[in-house]
Scaffold this active site. Structure first.
Site, PDB file in Angstrom:
ATOM      1  N   GLN A 122       9.882   8.052   4.621  1.00 48.85           N
ATOM      2  CA  GLN A 122       8.664   8.310   5.406  1.00 48.85           C
ATOM      3  C   GLN A 122       9.006   8.966   6.742  1.00 48.85           C
ATOM      4  O   GLN A 122       8.108   9.423   7.443  1.00 48.85           O
ATOM      5  CB  GLN A 122       7.896   7.008   5.637  1.00 48.85           C
ATOM      6  CG  GLN A 122       7.249   6.481   4.359  1.00 48.85           C
ATOM      7  CD  GLN A 122       6.394   5.252   4.580  1.00 48.85           C
ATOM      8  OE1 GLN A 122       6.634   4.231   3.959  1.00 48.85           O
ATOM      9  NE2 GLN A 122       5.390   5.327   5.432  1.00 48.85           N
TER      10      GLN A 122
ATOM     11  N   GLU B  12      -5.114   3.585   7.812  1.00 49.86           N
ATOM     12  CA  GLU B  12      -4.874   2.145   7.807  1.00 49.86           C
ATOM     13  C   GLU B  12      -6.113   1.326   8.119  1.00 49.86           C
ATOM     14  O   GLU B  12      -6.155   0.134   7.820  1.00 49.86           O
ATOM     15  CB  GLU B  12      -3.782   1.844   8.816  1.00 49.86           C
ATOM     16  CG  GLU B  12      -2.542   2.599   8.426  1.00 49.86           C
ATOM     17  CD  GLU B  12      -1.359   2.236   9.266  1.00 49.86           C
ATOM     18  OE1 GLU B  12      -0.254   2.480   8.815  1.00 49.86           O
ATOM     19  OE2 GLU B  12      -1.538   1.720  10.359  1.00 49.86           O
TER      20      GLU B  12
ATOM     21  N   ARG C 107       0.378  -0.723   5.231  1.00 52.46           N
ATOM     22  CA  ARG C 107      -0.844   0.016   5.514  1.00 52.46           C
ATOM     23  C   ARG C 107      -1.495  -0.461   6.811  1.00 52.46           C
ATOM     24  O   ARG C 107      -2.690  -0.679   6.896  1.00 52.46           O
ATOM     25  CB  ARG C 107      -1.833  -0.096   4.373  1.00 52.46           C
ATOM     26  CG  ARG C 107      -2.794   1.091   4.395  1.00 52.46           C
ATOM     27  CD  ARG C 107      -3.634   1.204   3.165  1.00 52.46           C
ATOM     28  NE  ARG C 107      -4.404   2.429   3.254  1.00 52.46           N
ATOM     29  CZ  ARG C 107      -4.608   3.248   2.261  1.00 52.46           C
ATOM     30  NH1 ARG C 107      -4.103   3.023   1.095  1.00 52.46           N
ATOM     31  NH2 ARG C 107      -5.343   4.324   2.431  1.00 52.46           N
ATOM     32  N   CYS C 108      -0.670  -0.662   7.774  1.00 52.67           N
ATOM     33  CA  CYS C 108      -1.201  -1.119   9.042  1.00 52.67           C
ATOM     34  C   CYS C 108      -0.194  -0.798  10.112  1.00 52.67           C
ATOM     35  O   CYS C 108       0.986  -1.039   9.958  1.00 52.67           O
ATOM     36  CB  CYS C 108      -1.403  -2.609   9.020  1.00 52.67           C
ATOM     37  SG  CYS C 108      -1.274  -3.304  10.639  1.00 52.67           S
TER      38      CYS C 108
END
Ligand code: CDP
Length: 808
Positions: free
Chosen positions: A239, A762, A386-387
């Site tokens: 990523q 997110e 996802r945060c």
């Protein structure tokens, strides 16, 4: 010159910002033409795989590799002893800790990497793994962080001095051998005083369980060392490819220009692919040693059991208010279980991420947060799935505390939120725990959401349902889950956000070709978010060339400008801003070229959709296509040929998207099965680049929220065995469980972002988890429930009903 197309048609032709342009990526994905890491196949490529520890805590007495080396096809077996002379048996983590690459004397979690078997194919590697003989001596296991803080068992012997004293860690003093850090924000004494003297105080303890991002594609890489040219190429599920290049250079000693990192297509990341894993290091070493390309790809169990988990936060809160419901103070203590190594992917100065956004969307004058990080015998990682950096935990905490306070006040929870929201005119708003929220209009969003679902009607229906239940007419209860969240995304200003010293800016480089098409390269990397679609839209609006004529390229460190990658919804706030700024540089040069071509002064032309027009004479213009051609084909006095620009963007602040969610749920108290009747999600992510992609992001984030709230869990037994290491046990929702989401929006642009956009990826997860959870809790509220811990799977819901005496 007369124009044959209308201005409106010219705007449509660009497919710029605001357009639901179809994803350009999908042609290859839907035709099976994606190029994932496991699709990389090189001549002479060999394979590596790990011997992993069956124990959660054990001393390694010996490792015998002789039999494994006899297995046909096995070429080498690496152990810590082989890596030690190279200084590669341990590696730095993103959180300032260090982590064993291969077990060095002991193991600290089940599945830990013990030896790396390199073989001609995967099957030989698997046989080789079976043949490695490891003698373990079991040690006492600590899976409970509270026990770990009291225990005499020392997990990280490397972090205790010979005299038994405990040296400071990367984030200051440590209280115990198994303690990692204490991190504080806000004012302790004033907060405690406010709470001690308050009219009303609500208290609650909650566990935000351990879970895992579980991307469809597991982690992996292919390392290829070209010994002739001294160049290492590393394909991987990264990523943050540039950060990986720098880390590989620092730990391997190879010069950075001799390393090329490529992130090809990535099947989801969600934070799981930010950090560095032993597999990367071992593949690189194996390739350097053998001179052959080495592939390492995790299987599903490896991924679930050993790579970056999420959450595992034990949160204890106190919230105080006046009798009228005005919140006066908030106190939060977290015991954070980090597993065997602290490998959280947070900006360096934030060991508990942005947990200090836990005052949420409310104007809370006094607050204090304290987080204690603890080592246990569990897998390391601690990404915030996802945060952005623990915001999910923070929002869950405050949205539960609000509900608990509403119960204490005997007040409607929607009204309690409304009277405590930060008001529109208070922005930019500095919260008690330090953040400066850029913009917001919470009341408008809340009113819109409540009206859309007919909130009052729902409450009336719920009251009737309770009556019917008590009268024995139904066995189903109705829950109304509310949540209002404020996200903090776009890490971040370089002044306070870095990863291992690398400032968290981002970048975009644009090259316009003579015929009026372009390529833009960014420091980010899409893992499914559709960057190739949306970044071209930003550029289309900024430079007036159709999005269809702009190629977006990411993920190759040899070609892309340096950037910090994609996670924490930072791509739009940071790289999106860099894209707009680079576009503006192109436009500024194009303006000079246009003025020259039109034989007027620079200030006498203005940009209009896809061209520069002479002010007051709209028939005199040069299109961006004509300007591009001129840039390469016409000598223009005082102006260099070419049309290129690069921008490195250091955002002045983060962006603060927000949203209002409502979930209506029916719960069968006899089976514990929840049925989601309705889910309404209003998101405000500022300027909307591609409404269709935003909707897709919201659907995905809500589905992951549903998973976490209603069943997904990484659970351990007392021996530290991971009980949920396969998809038989780890809940991954399918179309069967997922409701029909209703999406909505308001638009409150970010005042500091060049195009006013905030991140969105997110948000639905951050807001969704408390909304699903609050629906379950709300169904039981009339029967005395204040809080039950997630995940609300059927068994736990049934148990909650049972404990409330609802089974007769
Ligand atoms: O960093 P990441 O790509 O995961 O998250 P993001 O910045 O929230 O963007 C997710 C996707 O939504 C990207 O394709 C964005 O361009 C798009 N988006 C949008 O269309 N409008 C916004 N205001 C925010 C994001």
């Amino acid at each position: 010159m007369k124009d044959e197309v209308t201005r409106e048609e010219r705007v449509d032709n660009l497919k710029g910002m605001g357009c639901s342009r179809k994803r350009v990526e999908d042609a290859r994905f839907t035709q099976g033409k994606g190029n994932y890491v496991d699709d990389v196949k090189l001549d002479g490529m060999i394979f590596g795989d790990f011997v992993r520890s069956p124990y959660a805590h054990a001393r390694i007495k010996s490792i015998d590799t002789a039999a494994a080396l006899e297995v046909p096809g096995v070429l080498a077996v690496l152990t810590a002893a082989d890596l030690e002379p190279l200084g590669l048996h341990w590696m730095p983590t993103l959180a300032g800790d260090k982590q064993m690459v291969l077990a060095d004397g002991k193991v600290l979690f089940q599945g830990q990497e013990v030896a790396f078997v390199v073989a001609e194919d995967r099957y030989a590697a698997a046989d080789g793994i079976e043949a490695v003989e490891v003698e373990y001596e079991e040690l006492p296991v600590l899976v409970d962080p509270f026990e770990a803080l009291k225990s005499d068992v020392v997990l990280r012997e490397d972090l205790v001095a010979e005299d038994g004293s405990i040296p400071d860690g990367a984030h200051g003093p440590r209280k115990h051998a198994n303690h990692i850090f204490t991190w504080e924000a806000g004012d302790k004494d004033p907060t405690e005083e406010v709470i001690a003297n308050a009219d009303i105080v609500a208290e609650e303890e909650m566990y935000y369980h351990r879970t895992h991002p579980c991307p469809l594609e597991t982690c992996g890489c292919v390392a290829s060392m070209d010994k002739v040219n001294g160049k290492l190429t590393l394909w991987g599920t990264f990523q943050a490819p540039h950060a990986i290049r720098t880390i590989v250079s620092l730990i391997s000693g190879l010069e950075e220009h001799n390393i090329r990192v490529i992130s090809p297509d990535i099947g989801g990341g969600f934070g799981n692919k930010v950090g560095a894993y032993p597999g990367y290091v071992c593949s690189v070493v194996a390739s350097i040693v053998t001179g052959k390309p080495v592939k390492w790809i995790e299987d599903r169990m490896d991924n679930l059991m050993t790579t970056a988990f999420a959450r595992d936060y034990w949160m204890k809160g106190k919230i105080s208010a006046t009798k009228e419901g005005k919140i006066t103070g908030l106190h939060c203590h977290v015991t954070a279980d980090h597993g065997g190594f602290d490998a959280c992917a947070d900006p360096t100065k934030f060991p508990a991420g942005f947990m200090n956004i836990c005052t949420g969307s409310y104007d809370i004058p006094t607050a204090y947060l304290e987080v204690d990080g603890v080592y246990t015998n569990k897998a390391p990682g601690g990404v915030s799935y996802r945060c952005s950096f623990r915001v999910t935990e923070a929002v869950y905490f405050i949205e539960r505390m609000i509900e608990v306070l509403a119960i204490k006040l005997d007040m409607d929870a929607a009204e309690l939120r409304r009277i405590n929201f930060i008001k529109k005119e208070q922005f930019p708003y500095t919260a008690a725990l330090g953040w400066e929220y850029d913009s917001g209009d919470y009341h408008t969003a809340w009113d819109k959401a409540l009206k859309a679902v007919d909130y009052e009607g729902l409450r009336a229906e719920q009251a009737q349902r309770v009556e019917d239940f008590k009268a024995g007419k139904t066995r189903k209860l109705m829950g109304i889950g509310l949540s209002f969240f404020t996200e903090i995304v776009g890490a971040g200003p370089v002044k306070n956000c870095d990863i291992l010293g690398l400032g968290m800016f981002d970048s975009c480089e644009i090259r316009i070709h003579p015929t009026g098409s372009a390529i833009a390269r960014l420091g980010t990397i899409s893992q499914g978010q559709g960057h190739a679609t949306t970044f071209a839209q930003i550029l289309a609006s900024e430079i007036g060339l159709p999005a269809d004529s702009i190629t977006i390229e990411e993920g190759d460190t040899d070609t892309a400008p340096y950037g910090l990658g994609t996670y924490g919804s930072r791509s739009t706030p940071v790289a999106g801003a860099a894209t707009a700024m680079a576009g503006r540089k192109i436009r500024a040069k194009a303006q000079m070229i246009a003025a020259y071509l039109l034989e007027v002064h620079d200030n006498d032309v203005e940009f209009d959709v896809d061209r520069f027009v002479v002010k007051g004479a709209p028939e005199k213009f040069k299109t961006m296509k004509e300007i591009a051609f001129a840039a390469y084909n016409q000598a223009i006095p005082g102006i260099e040929p070419g049309l290129e620009a690069v921008s490195y963007y250091d955002p002045p602040n983060m962006t603060y998207p927000f949203g209002a969610y409502v979930c209506v749920m029916d719960i069968d108290v006899d089976t514990g099965v929840p049925e989601i009747r309705r889910f309404y999600a209003l998101d405000d992510c500022g300027t909307r680049i591609n409404p269709m992609i935003i909707e897709g992001q919201v659907h995905g984030g809500l589905t992951e929220a549903l998973a976490v709230a209603l069943g997904q869990e990484i659970a351990y037994d007392d021996m530290g065995n991971c009980k949920t290491g396969t998809l038989m046990d780890f809940f991954l929702p399918t179309a069967w469980e997922v409701p029909n989401y209703e999406t909505d929006y308001t638009v409150t642009p970010s005042p500091h972002h060049p195009i006013g956009a905030k991140g969105v990826g997110e948000s639905p997860h951050v807001g969704g988890v408390p909304c699903f959870s609050n629906a379950v809790q709300d169904a039981f509220r009339p029967f005395g429930n204040t809080h039950t811990n997630m995940p609300h799977d059927h068994w736990r819901i049934w148990k909650a009903a049972n404990e409330l005496g609802l089974h007769g």
